[in-house]
Design a protein around this motif. Structure first.
Motif, mmCIF file in Angstrom:
data_model
loop_
_atom_site.group_PDB
_atom_site.id
_atom_site.type_symbol
_atom_site.label_atom_id
_atom_site.label_comp_id
_atom_site.label_asym_id
_atom_site.label_seq_id
_atom_site.Cartn_x
_atom_site.Cartn_y
_atom_site.Cartn_z
ATOM 1 N N GLU A 1 -16.751 -21.348 31.040
ATOM 2 C CA GLU A 1 -15.773 -20.295 30.728
ATOM 3 C C GLU A 1 -16.505 -19.124 30.086
ATOM 4 N N ASN B 1 -5.059 -15.633 31.572
ATOM 5 C CA ASN B 1 -3.599 -15.575 31.753
ATOM 6 C C ASN B 1 -2.892 -16.782 31.156
ATOM 7 N N THR B 2 -3.610 -17.899 31.057
ATOM 8 C CA THR B 2 -2.959 -19.107 30.543
ATOM 9 C C THR B 2 -2.437 -18.889 29.127
ATOM 10 N N THR C 1 4.422 -16.067 29.764
ATOM 11 C CA THR C 1 5.697 -16.236 29.065
ATOM 12 C C THR C 1 6.290 -17.627 29.313
ATOM 13 N N ILE D 1 7.379 -19.702 31.589
ATOM 14 C CA ILE D 1 8.544 -20.182 32.357
ATOM 15 C C ILE D 1 8.100 -21.238 33.367
ATOM 16 N N GLY E 1 1.776 -18.749 37.861
ATOM 17 C CA GLY E 1 1.002 -19.983 37.951
ATOM 18 C C GLY E 1 1.073 -20.914 36.756
ATOM 19 N N LYS F 1 3.618 -22.434 35.525
ATOM 20 C CA LYS F 1 4.490 -23.546 35.904
ATOM 21 C C LYS F 1 3.782 -24.554 36.807
HETATM 22 P P1 FAD Z 1 -6.601 -17.962 33.722
HETATM 23 O O1 FAD Z 1 -5.823 -18.603 32.647
HETATM 24 O O2 FAD Z 1 -6.652 -16.479 33.749
HETATM 25 O O3 FAD Z 1 -8.066 -18.559 33.632
HETATM 26 C C1 FAD Z 1 -9.149 -18.032 34.366
HETATM 27 C C2 FAD Z 1 -10.359 -18.099 33.452
HETATM 28 O O4 FAD Z 1 -11.520 -17.729 34.187
HETATM 29 C C3 FAD Z 1 -10.261 -17.133 32.277
HETATM 30 O O5 FAD Z 1 -10.257 -17.863 31.067
HETATM 31 C C4 FAD Z 1 -11.474 -16.242 32.444
HETATM 32 O O6 FAD Z 1 -12.067 -15.860 31.218
HETATM 33 C C5 FAD Z 1 -12.398 -17.127 33.280
HETATM 34 N N1 FAD Z 1 -13.429 -16.375 33.989
HETATM 35 C C6 FAD Z 1 -13.280 -15.214 34.667
HETATM 36 N N2 FAD Z 1 -14.466 -14.805 35.152
HETATM 37 C C7 FAD Z 1 -15.386 -15.743 34.787
HETATM 38 C C8 FAD Z 1 -16.793 -15.894 34.979
HETATM 39 N N3 FAD Z 1 -17.512 -14.980 35.660
HETATM 40 N N4 FAD Z 1 -17.400 -16.975 34.459
HETATM 41 C C9 FAD Z 1 -16.699 -17.910 33.763
HETATM 42 N N5 FAD Z 1 -15.381 -17.806 33.535
HETATM 43 C C10 FAD Z 1 -14.726 -16.745 34.051
HETATM 44 N N6 FAD Z 1 3.430 -17.944 35.152
HETATM 45 C C11 FAD Z 1 4.508 -18.767 35.075
HETATM 46 O O7 FAD Z 1 4.560 -19.777 35.779
HETATM 47 N N7 FAD Z 1 5.533 -18.500 34.237
HETATM 48 C C12 FAD Z 1 5.556 -17.384 33.464
HETATM 49 O O8 FAD Z 1 6.507 -17.178 32.701
HETATM 50 C C13 FAD Z 1 4.474 -16.497 33.564
HETATM 51 N N8 FAD Z 1 4.464 -15.361 32.820
HETATM 52 C C14 FAD Z 1 3.380 -14.541 32.833
HETATM 53 C C15 FAD Z 1 3.387 -13.433 31.988
HETATM 54 C C16 FAD Z 1 2.253 -12.643 31.895
HETATM 55 C C17 FAD Z 1 2.270 -11.451 30.981
HETATM 56 C C18 FAD Z 1 1.102 -12.967 32.666
HETATM 57 C C19 FAD Z 1 -0.135 -12.127 32.559
HETATM 58 C C20 FAD Z 1 1.108 -14.056 33.538
HETATM 59 C C21 FAD Z 1 2.251 -14.854 33.640
HETATM 60 N N9 FAD Z 1 2.309 -15.980 34.455
HETATM 61 C C22 FAD Z 1 3.389 -16.823 34.414
HETATM 62 C C23 FAD Z 1 1.198 -16.283 35.360
HETATM 63 C C24 FAD Z 1 0.255 -17.324 34.771
HETATM 64 O O9 FAD Z 1 -0.123 -16.942 33.468
HETATM 65 C C25 FAD Z 1 -1.007 -17.470 35.624
HETATM 66 O O10 FAD Z 1 -0.681 -17.630 36.978
HETATM 67 C C26 FAD Z 1 -1.818 -18.671 35.187
HETATM 68 O O11 FAD Z 1 -1.978 -18.712 33.805
HETATM 69 C C27 FAD Z 1 -3.181 -18.645 35.854
HETATM 70 O O12 FAD Z 1 -3.955 -19.645 35.288
HETATM 71 P P2 FAD Z 1 -5.473 -19.776 35.696
HETATM 72 O O13 FAD Z 1 -6.007 -20.982 35.029
HETATM 73 O O14 FAD Z 1 -5.595 -19.696 37.177
HETATM 74 O O15 FAD Z 1 -6.132 -18.420 35.162
#
Ligand code: FAD
Ligand code: PYC
Length: 417
Positions: A65, A73-74, A78, A80, A369, A371
């Motif tokens: 990470e 985004n995690t 919000t 949901i 994502g 959810k």
């Molecule tokens: P992330 O949590 O973004 O994790 C990706 C990780 O990769 C990050 O920690 C980042 O630092 C890391 N990374 C990036 N580049 C590199 C690199 N080069 N080397 C190493 N690490 C790297 N979804 C719902 O279902 N319900 C909701 O109510 C909802 N509300 C939302 C509200 C907001 C304001 C936002 C922004 C999003 C919302 N979402 C919601 C969407 C949801 O947050 C995301 O779809 C989900 O969290 C994505 O998770 P992830 O693990 O794929 O990504």
């Protein structure tokens, strides 16, 4: 699993300023080589690492990470949780995730505060009413617990809602998923991280991937800010930053990165005990356990990598919510934030193998994502362990864009799409 802390140890640690507080996960130095490396410690990456270890006994693995885990985004969403998508492949993966959420606190021995308080999706135009009736039929055929409700039932469930039939967009009914709700986003990340760590997975923070090494058509390792890591399997799970990382391996992604904002109000006494989404006017709201109203709307409609959104998008959201819930008009905003979401053209995720052997990708969850985290991790781990798509992941392959097998979920993606 035995609880790690008693009430006495909590009190003792509070008194000595957490001096001897046991760390929830180690902070390991990266090894030279792993059987698999997951890039990105958001919820999806952490759940993948957890299920690789738990379901597939792959424990010589790492998750790297660039910042802190859950800092993408995690930790910004919000929270949901619902599974009311239209197409069968979507219902399968989102409902797998929702059902795993039901027992996730027990599975991880970590309170993820899953709260099935119900999700109400308002219908404020005839078109929206028909679209949600169609979704409700599709969902019930797939066995989901959901129903359409009348304006009177909406008012009963959400007493603070504006039910004036003469307002700009009167409520004509709603789609209701009683087993949908919310969870605690950080806890989901922390619970999966601690569980993975306990099974031997190296969770490595402050380790940015800056290159992907290939030999011929397959991956051989990663270049990181903490040195080279050799591995034959890489799972890229980096949401809004997925295109830049996949580019390091020569794979072009059909993803646009945009900022999605949200905000919370100052805390007030309990006024709403479910989630309400008002898709036509572009706002949604729930209330946190602290009393803050958790509010969001649509993405800023231009591509960018900054976690700062624009004021007009926020103003649009607040206007929509004040119209829907007039009692919030005098509340003050406590804080706001943004996250970089990874949008696909059909608003469905991409999960699976890529044209490069040993390189797997899980992204495109866009605005929705959180959810999906448990289900996504489950099927992606299976895909990586067995080097073939899990049956639930199969429709979401990258090749669907070349083959024209899109999974259109622009309506289900709702307010935020
Ligand atoms: P992330 O949590 O973004 O994790 C990706 C990780 O990769 C990050 O920690 C980042 O630092 C890391 N990374 C990036 N580049 C590199 C690199 N080069 N080397 C190493 N690490 C790297 N979804 C719902 O279902 N319900 C909701 O109510 C909802 N509300 C939302 C509200 C907001 C304001 C936002 C922004 C999003 C919302 N979402 C919601 C969407 C949801 O947050 C995301 O779809 C989900 O969290 C994505 O998770 P992830 O693990 O794929 O990504
Ligand atoms: O997917 O339900 C959702 C959602 C709500 C707000 C952002 N995403």
């Amino acid at each position: 699993m035995k609880p790690r802390y008693s009430i006495f140890s909590l009190a003792r640690n509070a008194m000595n300023y957490h001096k001897d507080w046991e760390r929830a996960w180690r902070s390991p130095v990266p090894k030279k080589e792993y059987d698999a490396v997951i890039v990105g410690a958001g919820g999806h990456g952490l759940a993948t690492a957890y299920y690789l270890a738990k379901n597939h006994k792959m424990t010589n693995i790492a998750i790297v990470e660039k910042g802190w885990l859950g800092g993408g985004n995690t930790g910004r969403n919000t929270t949901i949780i619902r599974s009311n998508y239209l197409q069968d492949p979507s219902i399968a993966i989102y409902e797998l995730a929702r059902s795993l959420y039901e027992n996730l606190s027990q599975e991880l021995n970590y309170n993820v505060m899953f709260s099935p308080r119900g999700v109400v999706m308002l219908c404020q135009t005839q078109h929206e009413l028909r679209a949600f009736q169609r979704t409700a039929h599709a969902n019930r055929l797939a066995g989901l617990d959901c129903r359409m409700i009348t304006p009177a039932e909406v008012k009963e469930i959400v007493p603070i809602i504006n039910d004036d039939p003469n307002c700009r967009y009167p409520i004509l009914g709603a789609y209701y998923q009683p087993r949908g709700g919310t969870g605690r986003h950080d806890a989901v990340a922390w619970g999966y991280a601690r569980g993975a760590d306990q099974m031997g997975v190296d969770v490595i923070q402050n380790c940015e991937v800056i290159g992907i090494n290939r030999e011929g058509g397959r991956v051989t390792g990663l270049e990181t800010t903490r040195g080279t890591i050799n591995t034959k399997k890489i799972g890229v799970v980096t949401a809004g930053h997925v295109s830049t990382i996949m580019d390091m391996a020569g794979v072009r992604m059909p993803i646009e990165s945009q900022c999605l904002q949200a905000l919370v109000s100052e805390p007030i006494k309990p006024v709403i005990d479910c989630v309400v989404m008002a898709n036509t006017v572009h706002g949604y709201m729930s209330q946190s356990d602290k009393g803050e109203l958790v509010i969001g709307g649509g993405t800023d409609p231009y591509n960018n990598y900054s976690q700062r959104g624009s004021f007009p998008a926020l103003e649009h959201t607040v206007t929509a919510l004040v119209e829907t819930f007039p009692i919030i008009s005098r509340l003050r905003m406590l804080r706001l934030w943004g996250g970089i979401v990874d949008m696909t053209g059909d608003r469905s995720p991409i999960i699976g193998k890529t044209p490069v052997d040993g390189l797997y990708v899980n992204c495109g969850w866009g605005t929705g994502g959180f959810k999906a985290i448990p289900g996504s991790g489950w099927v992606f781990a299976d895909t990586i362990a067995n080097d073939r798509p899990h049956p639930i992941a199969e429709p979401f392959g990258l090749n669907r864009f070349a083959e024209g097998r899109l999974i259109d979920e622009s309506v289900a993606a709702a307010v935020a799409h």
